[in-house]
Design a protein around this motif. Structure first.
Motif, mmCIF file in Angstrom:
data_model
loop_
_atom_site.group_PDB
_atom_site.id
_atom_site.type_symbol
_atom_site.label_atom_id
_atom_site.label_comp_id
_atom_site.label_asym_id
_atom_site.label_seq_id
_atom_site.Cartn_x
_atom_site.Cartn_y
_atom_site.Cartn_z
ATOM 1 N N ALA A 178 14.517 -59.148 41.840
ATOM 2 C CA ALA A 178 13.180 -58.510 41.832
ATOM 3 C C ALA A 178 13.110 -56.594 41.749
ATOM 4 C CB ALA A 178 11.853 -59.159 42.168
ATOM 5 N N VAL A 179 12.891 -56.085 41.403
ATOM 6 C CA VAL A 179 12.938 -55.153 42.730
ATOM 7 C C VAL A 179 11.551 -53.601 42.142
ATOM 8 C CG1 VAL A 179 15.654 -54.349 41.947
ATOM 9 C CG2 VAL A 179 14.009 -54.030 40.191
ATOM 10 N N VAL A 180 11.303 -52.993 43.244
ATOM 11 C CA VAL A 180 10.246 -52.445 42.579
ATOM 12 C C VAL A 180 10.573 -51.053 42.017
ATOM 13 C CG1 VAL A 180 8.335 -51.153 43.549
ATOM 14 C CG2 VAL A 180 8.948 -54.300 44.438
ATOM 15 N N LEU A 181 9.858 -50.502 41.291
ATOM 16 C CA LEU A 181 10.411 -49.435 40.340
ATOM 17 C C LEU A 181 8.779 -48.330 40.824
ATOM 18 C CD1 LEU A 181 11.687 -48.378 38.499
ATOM 19 C CD2 LEU A 181 10.195 -49.155 36.296
ATOM 20 N N HIS A 182 9.599 -47.285 41.213
ATOM 21 C CA HIS A 182 8.440 -46.168 41.569
ATOM 22 C C HIS A 182 8.829 -45.125 40.987
ATOM 23 C CE1 HIS A 182 7.879 -47.962 45.680
ATOM 24 N NE2 HIS A 182 9.060 -47.885 45.421
ATOM 25 N N ALA A 183 7.597 -44.319 40.598
ATOM 26 C CA ALA A 183 7.831 -42.777 40.060
ATOM 27 C C ALA A 183 7.458 -42.082 40.763
ATOM 28 C CB ALA A 183 7.252 -43.463 38.771
ATOM 29 N N GLU A 184 8.637 -40.850 40.333
ATOM 30 C CA GLU A 184 7.921 -39.099 41.107
ATOM 31 C C GLU A 184 7.730 -38.706 39.945
ATOM 32 O OE1 GLU A 184 9.187 -35.329 43.783
ATOM 33 O OE2 GLU A 184 9.897 -36.864 42.838
ATOM 34 N N MET A 185 6.041 -38.816 40.156
ATOM 35 C CA MET A 185 5.552 -37.331 39.131
ATOM 36 C C MET A 185 5.946 -36.039 39.254
ATOM 37 S SD MET A 185 4.375 -39.578 36.841
ATOM 38 C CE MET A 185 3.873 -41.720 37.055
ATOM 39 N N GLU A 186 5.610 -35.153 37.928
ATOM 40 C CA GLU A 186 5.731 -33.536 38.208
ATOM 41 C C GLU A 186 4.855 -33.303 39.116
ATOM 42 O OE1 GLU A 186 5.801 -31.314 34.405
ATOM 43 O OE2 GLU A 186 8.264 -32.184 34.186
ATOM 44 N N ASP A 187 3.664 -33.487 39.870
ATOM 45 C CA ASP A 187 2.765 -33.173 41.027
ATOM 46 C C ASP A 187 3.460 -33.176 42.220
ATOM 47 O OD1 ASP A 187 1.991 -35.799 40.675
ATOM 48 O OD2 ASP A 187 -0.327 -35.145 40.435
ATOM 49 N N GLY A 188 4.208 -34.209 42.127
ATOM 50 C CA GLY A 188 5.447 -34.579 43.338
ATOM 51 C C GLY A 188 4.567 -36.347 44.230
ATOM 52 N N SER A 189 3.479 -36.440 43.393
ATOM 53 C CA SER A 189 2.644 -37.829 43.487
ATOM 54 C C SER A 189 3.943 -39.029 43.735
ATOM 55 C CB SER A 189 0.615 -38.085 42.852
ATOM 56 O OG SER A 189 1.976 -37.560 41.899
ATOM 57 N N ILE A 208 6.803 -38.130 34.226
ATOM 58 C CA ILE A 208 7.453 -38.450 35.076
ATOM 59 C C ILE A 208 8.572 -37.363 35.128
ATOM 60 C CG2 ILE A 208 8.883 -40.298 35.542
ATOM 61 C CD1 ILE A 208 7.422 -42.289 33.815
ATOM 62 N N LYS A 209 8.766 -37.181 36.689
ATOM 63 C CA LYS A 209 10.356 -36.583 37.090
ATOM 64 C C LYS A 209 11.291 -37.628 37.148
ATOM 65 C CE LYS A 209 11.462 -33.592 40.596
ATOM 66 N NZ LYS A 209 11.066 -32.538 41.640
ATOM 67 N N ARG A 210 10.907 -38.108 38.229
ATOM 68 C CA ARG A 210 12.421 -39.786 38.071
ATOM 69 C C ARG A 210 11.678 -40.780 38.433
ATOM 70 N NH1 ARG A 210 14.501 -40.229 43.850
ATOM 71 N NH2 ARG A 210 12.733 -39.509 45.104
ATOM 72 N N ILE A 211 12.300 -42.079 38.283
ATOM 73 C CA ILE A 211 11.679 -43.169 38.759
ATOM 74 C C ILE A 211 13.200 -43.589 39.434
ATOM 75 C CG2 ILE A 211 10.602 -43.881 37.031
ATOM 76 C CD1 ILE A 211 13.327 -45.474 36.549
ATOM 77 N N PHE A 212 12.602 -44.320 41.054
ATOM 78 C CA PHE A 212 13.787 -44.894 41.698
ATOM 79 C C PHE A 212 13.382 -46.283 42.270
ATOM 80 C CE2 PHE A 212 10.501 -42.517 43.808
ATOM 81 C CZ PHE A 212 10.519 -43.684 45.309
ATOM 82 N N LEU A 213 14.216 -46.867 42.628
ATOM 83 C CA LEU A 213 14.057 -48.311 42.869
ATOM 84 C C LEU A 213 13.763 -48.761 44.122
ATOM 85 C CD1 LEU A 213 17.322 -50.277 40.833
ATOM 86 C CD2 LEU A 213 14.499 -49.733 39.596
ATOM 87 N N GLU A 214 13.341 -49.888 44.914
ATOM 88 C CA GLU A 214 13.250 -50.311 46.015
ATOM 89 C C GLU A 214 13.348 -51.615 46.070
ATOM 90 O OE1 GLU A 214 10.326 -51.669 49.179
ATOM 91 O OE2 GLU A 214 9.238 -50.154 47.745
ATOM 92 N N PRO A 215 14.384 -52.312 46.273
ATOM 93 C CA PRO A 215 15.480 -51.301 47.920
ATOM 94 C C PRO A 215 16.186 -50.645 46.727
ATOM 95 C CG PRO A 215 16.128 -54.116 47.211
ATOM 96 C CD PRO A 215 14.732 -53.836 46.434
#
Length: 326
Positions: free
Chosen positions: A134-145, A160-167
């Motif tokens: 399983a991967v954890v999905l993160h999103a960086e929003m336009e306000d930086g949060s 949404i500005k971008r998304i990234f995975l962990e790991p």
């Protein structure tokens, strides 16, 4: 002189969610060798509970795809989709998810469980998780949060500005890489752009394999915007989001709906904050994409792609591509 029999065209389909399953129901009726690569970022509902309590990849999207490709009686398909409405610990779980969890426990790993379930339910094709964990999905929003969790991202109420995975460097399944390398066609979408489609493309070696593949690459755009993910997005906005994350021009063809959606249907969706994805035709073609636009929607209880018409377009494009390649 022996006549060489042409093999069935090999198509890799990537994504997740309801849209992918609807499309696969049409594609499985075509003479195609299908491999579905499905996201493992889901963390909501039944999938999220099983993922957390049993330390397994989320089964929900995989179960939907298995059901769509299964060659079984409608009743058995309904049983797999059945969701318990009551019962301490049972409420909210689908039976198909629980069967996948049981098979994971029996066989010791999720990938083997999916393969065994595919065999038991006579699945037309191969279904693979994008990764064995399983991967954890993160999103960086336009306000930086930063918002963490696939199910939480659409609820954040921001662009949404971008998304990234962990790991970040999660390893794809070797079988998934092999399927991409051997494919005649690679099909991405439809589905939630940031929480179903892009999580697959962010698995580093999967994206690299798609880019280096000589297969025809197709993008099926969603019919409606998705509240909290693609509010007010045009077709080219969807394509730009993929480009921004991958950094490369990925697709040869873009398949979109240009059929009229009745006002009463639009009103129903507008109450939830969704509206038709605008086809900005000139912008899409000016970026070098070939466009296939047709009336591709059906409305029953929900608005869905017309699986038959969509699969006909896809199959014709794949056949033409193989013919041109010789």
């Amino acid at each position: 002189m022996a006549v060489q029999v042409r093999k069935r065209p090999r198509i890799v389909v990537m994504g997740g969610g309801t849209g992918l399953s609807v499309m696969l129901r049409g594609l499985k009726e075509k003479p195609l060798d299908i491999t579905a690569i499905v996201t493992v970022a889901d963390d909501g509902g039944s999938s999220g509970i099983l993922r957390s309590e049993l330390q397994m990849p989320p089964p929900g999207d995989i179960r939907n795809v298995l059901t769509a490709l299964a060659d079984v009686e409608p009743l058995l398909s309904d049983i797999l989709k059945y969701r318990f409405k009551s019962g301490s610990g049972l409420a909210g779980h689908s039976l198909g998810n629980l069967i996948l969890a049981a098979m994971t426990d029996l066989h010791g790993d999720f990938v083997t469980a999916v393969k065994e379930m595919s065999r038991v339910f006579v699945v037309r094709g191969q279904v693979l998780p994008a990764a064995g964990e399983a991967v954890v999905l993160h999103a960086e929003m336009e306000d930086g949060s930063i918002v963490t969790g696939e199910s939480k991202i659409p609820e954040a109420g921001q662009r949404i500005k971008r998304i990234f995975l962990e790991p970040e460097h999660v390893e794809p399944l070797p079988e998934a890489l092999a399927a991409i390398q051997e494919a005649d066609a690679i099909l991405i979408g439809p589905g939630s752009l940031y929480t179903s489609i892009l999580p697959n493309l962010l698995v580093p070696k999967l994206a690299e394999a798609i880019v280096s593949s000589e297969a025809i690459k197709l993008f099926v755009c969603n019919v409606m915007t998705q509240p909290g993910e693609t509010d007010n997005y045009t077709v080219s906005d969807h394509l730009q989001a993929v480009y921004d994350h991958i950094g490369l021009h990925l697709f040869d063809y873009v398949i979109v709906n240009d059929g009229e959606i009745p006002p009463q249907v639009q009103d129903k969706y507008a109450q939830k904050g969704a509206k038709p994805v605008h086809l900005d035709r000139e912008e899409v073609t000016s970026r070098g994409y070939k466009l296939i636009a047709d009336k591709l929607v059906l409305f029953r209880t929900y608005l869905r792609h017309d699986a038959d018409k969509l699969s006909n377009h896809i199959f014709q494009l794949v056949q033409d591509w193989i013919t041109r390649k010789g």
